[in-house]
Design an enzyme around this catalytic site. Structure first.
Site, mmCIF file in Angstrom:
data_model
loop_
_atom_site.group_PDB
_atom_site.id
_atom_site.type_symbol
_atom_site.label_atom_id
_atom_site.label_comp_id
_atom_site.label_asym_id
_atom_site.label_seq_id
_atom_site.Cartn_x
_atom_site.Cartn_y
_atom_site.Cartn_z
ATOM 1 N N LYS A 14 62.347 102.307 93.364
ATOM 2 C CA LYS A 14 61.666 101.336 92.500
ATOM 3 C C LYS A 14 62.540 100.128 92.173
ATOM 4 C CE LYS A 14 59.045 99.244 90.763
ATOM 5 N NZ LYS A 14 59.759 98.145 90.360
ATOM 6 N N CYS B 134 59.209 106.523 106.283
ATOM 7 C CA CYS B 134 60.133 106.240 105.175
ATOM 8 C C CYS B 134 61.194 107.331 105.057
ATOM 9 C CB CYS B 134 59.372 106.103 103.866
ATOM 10 S SG CYS B 134 57.714 105.442 104.087
ATOM 11 N N CYS C 59 55.307 100.001 92.053
ATOM 12 C CA CYS C 59 55.607 100.018 93.490
ATOM 13 C C CYS C 59 57.065 99.728 93.748
ATOM 14 C CB CYS C 59 54.808 98.937 94.208
ATOM 15 S SG CYS C 59 53.038 99.074 93.992
ATOM 16 N N SER C 60 57.614 100.391 94.755
ATOM 17 C CA SER C 60 58.914 99.974 95.258
ATOM 18 C C SER C 60 58.691 98.643 95.964
ATOM 19 C CB SER C 60 59.460 101.011 96.229
ATOM 20 O OG SER C 60 58.531 101.225 97.276
ATOM 21 N N HIS D 142 63.769 99.505 98.497
ATOM 22 C CA HIS D 142 63.360 100.534 99.460
ATOM 23 C C HIS D 142 63.283 99.951 100.874
ATOM 24 C CE1 HIS D 142 61.478 103.952 101.209
ATOM 25 N NE2 HIS D 142 60.238 103.744 100.853
HETATM 26 C C1 LIG Z 1 54.071 95.525 95.317
HETATM 27 C C2 LIG Z 1 54.013 94.466 96.394
HETATM 28 C C3 LIG Z 1 52.617 94.393 97.001
HETATM 29 C C4 LIG Z 1 54.376 93.126 95.763
HETATM 30 O O1 LIG Z 1 54.411 92.164 96.741
HETATM 31 P P1 LIG Z 1 54.019 90.658 96.419
HETATM 32 O O2 LIG Z 1 52.755 90.619 95.640
HETATM 33 O O3 LIG Z 1 54.106 89.942 97.719
HETATM 34 O O4 LIG Z 1 55.164 90.226 95.461
HETATM 35 P P2 LIG Z 1 56.032 88.899 95.569
HETATM 36 O O5 LIG Z 1 57.034 89.068 96.643
HETATM 37 O O6 LIG Z 1 55.120 87.742 95.600
HETATM 38 O O7 LIG Z 1 56.814 88.936 94.208
HETATM 39 C C5 LIG Z 1 56.366 88.411 92.977
HETATM 40 C C6 LIG Z 1 57.434 88.630 91.940
HETATM 41 O O8 LIG Z 1 57.511 90.022 91.588
HETATM 42 C C7 LIG Z 1 58.769 90.557 91.922
HETATM 43 N N1 LIG Z 1 58.509 91.813 92.555
HETATM 44 C C8 LIG Z 1 57.913 92.010 93.761
HETATM 45 N N2 LIG Z 1 57.780 93.312 94.013
HETATM 46 C C9 LIG Z 1 58.291 93.963 92.964
HETATM 47 C C10 LIG Z 1 58.438 95.309 92.653
HETATM 48 N N3 LIG Z 1 58.001 96.258 93.481
HETATM 49 N N4 LIG Z 1 59.011 95.636 91.483
HETATM 50 C C11 LIG Z 1 59.456 94.684 90.637
HETATM 51 N N5 LIG Z 1 59.331 93.371 90.878
HETATM 52 C C12 LIG Z 1 58.759 93.018 92.026
HETATM 53 C C13 LIG Z 1 59.401 89.568 92.878
HETATM 54 O O9 LIG Z 1 60.801 89.571 92.765
HETATM 55 C C14 LIG Z 1 58.829 88.276 92.402
HETATM 56 O O10 LIG Z 1 59.544 87.851 91.255
HETATM 57 P P3 LIG Z 1 59.889 86.301 91.037
HETATM 58 O O11 LIG Z 1 58.537 85.630 90.953
HETATM 59 O O12 LIG Z 1 60.653 86.324 89.776
HETATM 60 O O13 LIG Z 1 60.673 85.916 92.246
HETATM 61 C C15 LIG Z 1 55.029 94.795 97.509
HETATM 62 O O14 LIG Z 1 56.294 94.840 96.945
HETATM 63 C C16 LIG Z 1 54.730 96.096 98.200
HETATM 64 O O15 LIG Z 1 53.907 96.154 99.097
HETATM 65 N N6 LIG Z 1 55.390 97.200 97.797
HETATM 66 C C17 LIG Z 1 55.154 98.496 98.360
HETATM 67 C C18 LIG Z 1 56.107 98.734 99.470
HETATM 68 C C19 LIG Z 1 55.849 100.045 100.119
HETATM 69 O O16 LIG Z 1 54.728 100.483 100.307
HETATM 70 N N7 LIG Z 1 56.927 100.695 100.539
HETATM 71 C C20 LIG Z 1 56.886 101.937 101.233
HETATM 72 C C21 LIG Z 1 56.622 103.036 100.296
HETATM 73 S S1 LIG Z 1 56.898 104.646 101.010
#
Ligand SMILES: CC(C)(COP(=O)(O)OP(=O)(O)OC[C@H]1O[C@@H](n2cnc3c(N)ncnc32)[C@H](O)[C@@H]1OP(=O)(O)O)[C@@H](O)C(=O)NCCC(=O)NCCS
Ligand SMILES: [Zn+2]
Lengths: 150, 388
Positions: B332, B87, B210-211, B336
């Site tokens: 966030k 990252c 989570c981002s 990201h």
């Molecule tokens: C948190 C996480 C697991 C969510 O993924 P998910 O469960 O597949 O979420 P979805 O894509 O189904 O999204 C569901 C809803 O939440 C929203 N959403 C998803 N992630 C979000 C977040 N991080 N913050 C705010 N809203 C979020 C989506 O827009 C969606 O909204 P909608 O229903 O109005 O369209 C995923 O974003 C993730 O893995 N994040 C971490 C990424 C990471 O590790 N990055 C590197 C870090 S160094």
């Protein structure tokens, strides 16, 4: 898709099955996984690194409950991951099993156990290794005592 | 070493960009930066591009040449190099570009950062992101990136009394900033109850800690300071670049709650710039998870270890606080796209220092810091920039 070729995981089998690390003959620091040389003594540790088998007993210093997992762990969610400080010193990352999610806490004494770690949905390969479980689920009092005394 | 300045910046919209390809994104960011700088293609000496895992996300490696090619520079044969540090890939690319000019080798360099993460499913993205961890001794056993940060959070709460609400406040603040950023993935404010009631990702972290998974790209044009004046009235000088590494696995660290790589990278940067943390007017920090921002403000020296939660509670880091942190919305809320993040952070700092940050503008901002982390802290890079 698995997180890598089979060979990579097979190479680590002795350490993963037996919790074998090593100890520096110069400063007595312990390492898991084993290191080629002691990072602190470097040259002085050459030829003095000795394998040791850890007792598998230790304490949880932090943990999490994973709900969002990689493909190969989908079937196991939610599961507990923790960092355990082994009684002999090194810290390791592993799953905690035989423990209700409500009961897990920092400071809990745990003991290692040999389990299936993950199953590659694509190749069907099954990988084994260590997990940890709370001392108080051990069956006999004798076992419990051993686990809880450092 | 020669002085180096940023003379052009470019950013794509961040988000789930189904209709845009990898090539689209990087050329959009790159051409915006080149246009902003006023240079011509013939003047570019080299290109550097940060990308964490194009191979796993879109099945394409060899991104250095691809980016030069897609930008229409293949016939100019400009050397182009990909830089990877999970990252922190973007921040590292900026540093490589900076070093190549500081050393006297190059005069003008284009630096890009990109990730196209939505072409794979959610679990595959989680699995790819976990490759930033120690594959054999963390991920093999079921650890994820969110899980590892969750373990930092849990220990921080245990040792220092940081509260669930403190974590949530980081997300609320960053969404409030992101709501003012037209390039952000999420341009909406959120409330405490949204954060607390969201689905758990890795206890104690929920969805809003989570981002997100993001597509996006960012680019900069760097130039030796002596030449910069030829192109722009407002060059922004890079006054420090500090980098450090640490163990790949969290469990091998000296302290679970401290990113020593951040502490060391920041120390080096403050020393090079000959300033202290007190001279920083604003910072973009690596808030891949809410706990990461709390650790960052501690490890960068802005507050004492353990007091990051309290600092957030006291609104020190809001847009109007004494030290605005993540005015862009941070990872966030802005999003990201991992390889793009380190470059995009510098884009925000440059906009702020030029006074072009619009509704997010920090008054009289003169010195800004960008902090980019790889994995759970195995790589850290800190840049400090100054308006001149
Ligand atoms: C948190 C996480 C697991 C969510 O993924 P998910 O469960 O597949 O979420 P979805 O894509 O189904 O999204 C569901 C809803 O939440 C929203 N959403 C998803 N992630 C979000 C977040 N991080 N913050 C705010 N809203 C979020 C989506 O827009 C969606 O909204 P909608 O229903 O109005 O369209 C995923 O974003 C993730 O893995 N994040 C971490 C990424 C990471 O590790 N990055 C590197 C870090 S160094
Ligand atoms: Zn030693």
């Amino acid at each position: 898709m698995g997180c890598g070729g089979v060979a990579r995981f097979w190479r680590e089998i002795p350490q993963r099955y037996n919790l074998i690390g090593n100890i520096c003959g110069s400063c007595n620091k312990t390492f898991f996984p084993p290191k080629e040389a002691c990072p602190y003594c470097r040259r002085k540790s050459m030829g003095k690194m000795q394998d040791i088998k850890f007792s598998g007993k230790g304490e949880i210093i932090t943990y999490t409950i994973i709900h969002s997992a990689s493909e190969n762990f989908q079937k196991q969610v939610p599961y507990i991951m923790a960092i355990i400080k082994l009684n002999e010193g090194p810290k390791i990352t592993a799953q905690i099993v035989d423990c209700d999610i409500e009961n897990i806490k920092i400071g809990m004494k745990v003991d290692s156990t040999f389990r299936k770690i993950q199953e590659d949905g694509y190749t069907g390969a099954i990988y084994y290794g260590y997990k940890f479980r709370p001392c108080n689920v051990l069956v006999t009092n004798n076992e419990k005592e051993k686990c809880e005394t450092k | 070493m020669r002085d180096v300045a940023v003379i052009g910046v470019g950013l794509t919209k961040f988000g789930e960009l189904w209709d845009k390809s990898f090539r689209h994104l990087i050329t959009e960011a790159g051409s915006k930066a080149i246009f902003d700088s006023g240079i011509g293609g013939l003047e570019i000496d080299a290109m550097y591009v940060g990308s964490m895992s194009s191979g796993r996300f879109i099945g394409q490696e060899h991104i250095g040449a691809l980016v030069a090619d897609a930008s229409g520079f293949s016939h100019l044969n400009i050397p182009s190099t990909r830089v990877e540090g999970a990252c922190a890939s973007g921040g590292l690319a900026v540093r490589e570009g900076y070093l190549s000019i500081a050393s006297g080798l190059n005069d003008i360099v284009v630096v890009g950062g990109i990730e196209k993460m939505n072409d794979v499913g959610g679990n595959a993205a989680t699995e790819t992101l976990a490759t930033a961890l120690d594959q054999e001794w963390e991920a093999f056993f079921g650890a994820t990136l969110s899980g590892v940060y969750a373990m930092i959070a849990n220990r921080h709460m245990y040792e220092y009394g940081t509260t669930r609400e403190n974590l949530a406040q980081v997300a609320i603040k960053n969404h409030a900033n992101g709501a003012l950023n037209p390039f952000a993935q999420y341009q909406r404010e959120i409330k405490m109850e949204h954060v607390l009631n969201a689905a758990t990702v890795a206890y104690p972290l929920g969805l809003f800690d989570c981002s997100p998974v993001t597509d996006g790209a960012a680019a900069l044009v760097l130039c030796s300071l002596e030449k910069a004046k030829k192109f722009t009235e407002k060059p922004v000088k890079i006054i420090a670049s500090g980098q450090a590494s640490d163990s790949l696995a969290l469990h091998e660290r000296r302290d679970i709650c401290t990113l020593d790589s951040t502490v060391i990278a920041a120390k080096k940067a403050y020393k090079q710039a000959n300033i202290t943390h007190k001279d920083i007017d604003l910072a973009e920090v690596h808030d891949c998870f809410t706990i990461a921002e709390i650790c960052a403000i501690e490890d960068l020296g802005f507050v004492k270890k353990g007091e990051g939660g309290k600092a957030v509670e006291e609104n020190i880091t809001t847009l109007n606080g004494s030290l605005p942190v993540n005015t862009s919305g941070g990872l966030k809320s802005k999003g990201h796209p991992v390889g793009a993040t380190g470059v995009a952070q510098i884009v925000e700092i440059v906009k702020q220092l030029r006074g072009e940050a619009d509704k997010r503008q920090v008054k009289d901002a003169e010195i800004g810091l960008a902090h980019n982390v790889g994995g759970s802290g195995a790589t850290c890079i800190v840049h400090i920039l100054e308006a001149i």
